[in-house]
Design an enzyme around this catalytic site. Sequence first.
Site, short mmCIF file in Angstrom:
data_model
loop_
_atom_site.label_atom_id
_atom_site.label_comp_id
_atom_site.label_asym_id
_atom_site.label_seq_id
_atom_site.Cartn_x
_atom_site.Cartn_y
_atom_site.Cartn_z
N TYR A 135 0.83 -1.22 0.00
CA TYR A 135 0.00 0.00 0.00
C TYR A 135 0.86 1.27 0.00
CZ TYR A 135 -4.08 -2.93 1.03
OH TYR A 135 -5.08 -3.87 0.98
N LYS A 185 2.97 -15.55 1.80
CA LYS A 185 2.87 -16.22 0.50
C LYS A 185 4.29 -16.55 0.08
CE LYS A 185 0.41 -17.44 -3.14
NZ LYS A 185 -0.48 -18.62 -3.10
N ASP A 217 -3.61 -18.06 0.94
CA ASP A 217 -4.80 -18.68 0.32
C ASP A 217 -5.37 -19.76 1.22
OD1 ASP A 217 -2.33 -19.78 -0.22
OD2 ASP A 217 -2.80 -20.44 -2.24
N ASP A 241 -5.56 -6.81 5.53
CA ASP A 241 -6.74 -6.04 5.16
C ASP A 241 -7.88 -7.00 4.81
OD1 ASP A 241 -8.44 -4.08 4.34
OD2 ASP A 241 -7.26 -3.42 2.61
N ASP A 245 -11.14 -8.57 7.55
CA ASP A 245 -12.57 -8.41 7.23
C ASP A 245 -13.25 -9.78 7.15
OD1 ASP A 245 -12.53 -5.71 7.24
OD2 ASP A 245 -13.22 -5.44 5.19
#
Length: 354
Positions: A135, A185, A217, A241, A245
């Site tokens: 980001y 990852k 994943d 992020d 959620d």
Amino acid sequence: MIVAALPGDGIGPEITRAGIAVLREVRPDVECVEAPVGGDALARGLPALPDETRALCDRAAAILFGSVGLPAYDGKPLQERPEYALFLLRRDYELFANVRPVRVFPGLEDASTLKPELVRGLDLVVVRELTGGIYFGKPKEQRVVDGIEEAVDTMIYRAPEIERIARVAFEIARGRRRRVTSVDKQNILETSRLWRRVVTRVAAEYPDVELDHLLVDNAAMQLVRRPRDFCVIVTENMFGDILSDEAAILTGSIGTLPSASLGTRRDGKFGLFEPIGGSAPDIAGRGVANPTASILSAALLLRHALDDEENAARVERAVERVYAGGTRTAELVARGEKAVTTAAFTDAVLSQLE
Ligand code: NAD
């Protein structure tokens, strides 16, 4: 000692009132000083984060935040929007650790979209790195090369950024079931290989805490398959992020979930404590919003900023008892049941403080 209370927009003032009331009840020695922020400040002809509000935060031990954002400002550049205040606070106080406890209170299992038996007793914490990664990495731009449009974002981490977020996760795990799951990852990303190496190195300082690693994943799948197996999840900004959620929605109600964003000030104790939801303009001003998220944000403030575990747990137990007794705000009532108002729910929590 001062706590800066920044109610903000929409339901922010209604629910922050609840957090303040609880703080005042359990810690009368702490002064909650309110100041405008976001759209509330813009409407007064001030910037989204007025100088006086910032000065108050500088003096405060912590910030109890409501929410910012109003439809009237959608489409404006970031600097002219209420959300800019949050951006500035996170940046200027280097709030690098976003901590989100996710709990399903007894009696609320049916609110989840998962089967009740999968979420009964669910109690995990997601620790997300908040100031680094893709980001913020440079270069970050859109450009035209040889007549073709392209865009680039850069994922970059430096070892000290990973070390400090890992430490936050291990410390939190120590106050819980002593397990950290680090999500990356590493089969594809160099930043993830560094991430895994550094987290493993930090883990050696915490021999009493168990560490395991999951690919992002797989973590996304396990969160909906066996969510109760998780204790503390630590991960980088973008993965966090998304996963935070996903974890939040396991509870079925955004109105019950608090968060803490911790930084480097006051030896890591200074932080911004806020509901995970937004200003909910669809229900603002009607006194029906669920104040649990703000009340539990006050509990997190007690725990992390004021080192007051006793009162933090006291507040959490009071909320638990209110739910166990069947009290519900509008978004959680089953058809035909009666909902209580924001103020009545707050009173119920106050009356359950032992
Ligand atoms: P939202 O979280 O405000 O609302 C999503 C849904 O959840 C709505 O139906 C709302 O009524 C419900 N909801 C949220 N909190 C609730 C509560 N305490 N009790 C009962 N129901 C609740 O998200 P949105 O609609 O996407 O965003 C609205 C505004 O909030 C936007 O301007 C957005 O930018 C802003 N926002 C701010 C923050 C923040 O201040 N940290 C976070 C997210 C969104």
